[in-house]
Motif scaffolding. Structure first.
Motif, mmCIF file in Angstrom:
data_model
loop_
_atom_site.group_PDB
_atom_site.id
_atom_site.type_symbol
_atom_site.label_atom_id
_atom_site.label_comp_id
_atom_site.label_asym_id
_atom_site.label_seq_id
_atom_site.Cartn_x
_atom_site.Cartn_y
_atom_site.Cartn_z
ATOM 1 N N ALA A 13 -9.293 40.482 47.617
ATOM 2 C CA ALA A 13 -8.099 41.219 48.037
ATOM 3 C C ALA A 13 -8.481 42.484 48.793
ATOM 4 O O ALA A 13 -7.849 42.830 49.805
ATOM 5 C CB ALA A 13 -7.244 41.568 46.820
ATOM 6 N N THR A 14 -9.510 43.178 48.362
ATOM 7 C CA THR A 14 -9.970 44.389 49.051
ATOM 8 C C THR A 14 -10.462 44.063 50.452
ATOM 9 O O THR A 14 -10.192 44.791 51.415
ATOM 10 C CB THR A 14 -11.093 45.062 48.242
ATOM 11 N N LEU A 15 -11.180 42.950 50.583
ATOM 12 C CA LEU A 15 -11.658 42.514 51.891
ATOM 13 C C LEU A 15 -10.497 42.200 52.825
ATOM 14 O O LEU A 15 -10.473 42.658 53.975
ATOM 15 C CB LEU A 15 -12.549 41.276 51.726
ATOM 16 N N LEU A 16 -9.521 41.449 52.343
ATOM 17 C CA LEU A 16 -8.385 41.069 53.181
ATOM 18 C C LEU A 16 -7.510 42.270 53.523
ATOM 19 O O LEU A 16 -6.928 42.327 54.613
ATOM 20 C CB LEU A 16 -7.551 39.996 52.469
ATOM 21 N N GLU A 17 -7.433 43.225 52.621
ATOM 22 C CA GLU A 17 -6.632 44.425 52.898
ATOM 23 C C GLU A 17 -7.178 45.181 54.108
ATOM 24 O O GLU A 17 -6.416 45.716 54.916
ATOM 25 C CB GLU A 17 -6.587 45.329 51.675
ATOM 26 N N ARG A 18 -8.494 45.225 54.255
ATOM 27 C CA ARG A 18 -9.086 45.904 55.406
ATOM 28 C C ARG A 18 -8.657 45.219 56.704
ATOM 29 O O ARG A 18 -8.400 45.886 57.710
ATOM 30 C CB ARG A 18 -10.613 45.915 55.294
ATOM 31 N N TYR A 19 -8.579 43.902 56.691
ATOM 32 C CA TYR A 19 -8.101 43.183 57.871
ATOM 33 C C TYR A 19 -6.637 43.503 58.150
ATOM 34 O O TYR A 19 -6.236 43.782 59.286
ATOM 35 C CB TYR A 19 -8.231 41.668 57.675
ATOM 36 N N LEU A 102 4.735 40.016 50.652
ATOM 37 C CA LEU A 102 4.657 40.320 52.081
ATOM 38 C C LEU A 102 5.581 41.482 52.428
ATOM 39 O O LEU A 102 5.214 42.372 53.216
ATOM 40 C CB LEU A 102 5.026 39.084 52.896
ATOM 41 N N ASP A 103 6.769 41.505 51.844
ATOM 42 C CA ASP A 103 7.716 42.605 52.049
ATOM 43 C C ASP A 103 7.084 43.931 51.626
ATOM 44 O O ASP A 103 7.162 44.941 52.335
ATOM 45 C CB ASP A 103 8.979 42.323 51.240
ATOM 46 N N ARG A 104 6.427 43.929 50.464
ATOM 47 C CA ARG A 104 5.765 45.145 49.975
ATOM 48 C C ARG A 104 4.618 45.563 50.890
ATOM 49 O O ARG A 104 4.485 46.744 51.230
ATOM 50 C CB ARG A 104 5.241 44.917 48.556
ATOM 51 N N ILE A 105 3.808 44.615 51.317
ATOM 52 C CA ILE A 105 2.658 44.926 52.178
ATOM 53 C C ILE A 105 3.127 45.520 53.504
ATOM 54 O O ILE A 105 2.557 46.496 53.995
ATOM 55 C CB ILE A 105 1.816 43.655 52.409
ATOM 56 N N ILE A 338 -3.097 42.781 46.834
ATOM 57 C CA ILE A 338 -3.487 43.420 48.090
ATOM 58 C C ILE A 338 -2.700 44.718 48.245
ATOM 59 O O ILE A 338 -1.475 44.727 48.190
ATOM 60 C CB ILE A 338 -3.249 42.489 49.284
ATOM 61 N N GLY A 339 -3.395 45.813 48.408
ATOM 62 C CA GLY A 339 -2.757 47.097 48.585
ATOM 63 C C GLY A 339 -2.284 47.743 47.305
ATOM 64 O O GLY A 339 -1.654 48.807 47.332
ATOM 65 N N VAL A 340 -2.604 47.128 46.165
ATOM 66 C CA VAL A 340 -2.186 47.680 44.870
ATOM 67 C C VAL A 340 -3.387 48.348 44.221
ATOM 68 O O VAL A 340 -4.491 47.785 44.198
ATOM 69 C CB VAL A 340 -1.658 46.569 43.948
ATOM 70 N N THR A 341 -3.210 49.552 43.709
ATOM 71 C CA THR A 341 -4.313 50.288 43.082
ATOM 72 C C THR A 341 -4.664 49.683 41.738
ATOM 73 O O THR A 341 -3.822 49.008 41.097
ATOM 74 C CB THR A 341 -3.941 51.768 42.859
ATOM 75 N N PRO A 342 -5.889 49.896 41.250
ATOM 76 C CA PRO A 342 -6.264 49.382 39.926
ATOM 77 C C PRO A 342 -5.348 49.861 38.831
ATOM 78 O O PRO A 342 -5.061 49.136 37.886
ATOM 79 C CB PRO A 342 -7.698 49.919 39.744
#
Length: 347
Positions: A13-19, A102-105, A338-342
């Motif tokens: 998820a961290t990798l995809l978030e950068r994209y 997707l709405d949240r992202i 994706i995009g959510v903090t720990p």
């Protein structure tokens, strides 16, 4: 080309978030996304093609109509009428969960130069995306139909795709973009109707289905197919100049979206058996800023993708661990974080 095994959800998820944070978002969904409510269309297409190869056009039409009618019957269970936990309910919840993420992202995008908008391309005829979006009031879904007051029916107008939606403040007139999704159904839909004036309008899926006796009449089968504005799942593809034009117009939208700077494509439930879409994708990946992330249902499917995209360095194939599968629930588990903090995940 890179192959990644999905064994660490948060790391992936961290990798995809950068994209995602620096890209124009595109998704390509195939029939695998609508499992288990709707069985895969791949074998249906093969069976239809087998009839066509030996000149059995009437049998091919009959098979195609039966396939479309099954989808229309399934639509009768949406959004109500199903039993909680049945196949239709599970599939709808998968779509609802995905669109919610997707709405949240899109809403939380940090790059103000990029739109809060995503393009969803799909070869599916079903209405799961539309029904799920109707249950998310915060998300704007653009299906390409003109809904201006005064229209006699909602006419298909693909030029409306990619319009962005803003909300203005009442006092200071500041503007904020509302998350929106362009739903581009490249093979048509069970809710598309072909009119005599060679226009496509939005309507309810057919509920009157032919009896077995009627299906033995080739002309009745042909007339029933003519009412549906769908690209049939076979090598013949086109039954009219109208559908020919619409199909290639929609493929052009797909090509243009992928040729944009920093285009990112997520692929799920799609085998790339459609040669047109495969060729366009390969050409689009010549764009050095483009990136395709393909989710493979199985390790066997991943090997097939590796062969198809072996010449492309900007392709990432995400495959399951040995003996596992990546289905819609696994895809949703990934996009959920994706995009959510720990801390938010823990809460």
């Amino acid at each position: 080309m890179e192959v990644l095994e999905l064994n660490d959800l948060n790391r992936t998820a961290t990798l995809l978030e950068r994209y995602i944070q620096s890209a124009h978002l595109n998704f390509l969904f195939g029939s695998g996304a609508s499992m288990p409510a709707i069985q895969l269309a791949g074998t249906v297409e093969q069976e239809i093609d087998q009839h066509l190869a030996v000149g059995e056009h009437e049998e091919a039409n009959k098979k195609a109509l039966t396939f479309i009618e099954e989808l229309e019957y399934q639509h009768g269970f949406l959004p109500a009428g199903y039993t909680d936990g049945d196949d239709t309910d599970l599939t709808l919840q998968n779509y609802l969960r995905f669109l919610g993420s997707l709405d949240r992202i899109l809403f939380e995008r940090k790059n103000i130069l990029l739109p809060r908008q995503a393009n969803v391309f799909t070869t599916n005829y079903d209405e799961f995306f539309e029904v799920a979006a109707s249950l998310l009031p915060s998300l704007v879904l653009n299906d390409g139909f003109n809904r201006r007051i005064g229209n006699s029916g909602f006419e298909y107008a693909p030029e409306l795709f990619f319009d962005r939606v803003y909300r203005s403040g009442t006092v200071y007139q500041h503007q904020s973009e509302i998350p929106s999704v362009n739903l581009i159904k490249v093979h048509g839909s069970i809710s598309w109707k072909r009119q005599a004036n060679e226009k496509i309008v939005l309507g309810a899926p057919e509920t009157d289905q032919l009896t077995e006796t009627q299906k033995n009449n080739p002309q009745e089968v042909k007339d029933a197919l003519a009412k549906r504005a769908v690209i049939l799942p076979n090598m013949r593809k086109f039954e009219s100049t109208l559908l020919d034009r619409v199909y290639f117009d929609l493929l052009r939208l797909y090509s243009n979206a992928m040729e944009m700077e920093n285009a990112l494509l997520f692929v799920f439930g799609f085998s790339f058996a459609d040669e047109h879409i495969l060729d366009i994708t390969r050409r689009a990946l010549r764009n050095p800023t483009a990136k395709a992330v393909i989710f493979a249902h199985s390790q066997h499917r991943a090997a097939d993708f590796e062969k198809k995209f072996s010449a492309h360095r900007n392709v990432l194939i995400i495959k399951p661990e040995e003996g596992q599968h990546i289905g819609f629930p696994e895809l949703n588990s990934l996009f959920d974080v994706i995009g959510v903090t720990p801390e938010e995940i823990h809460d």
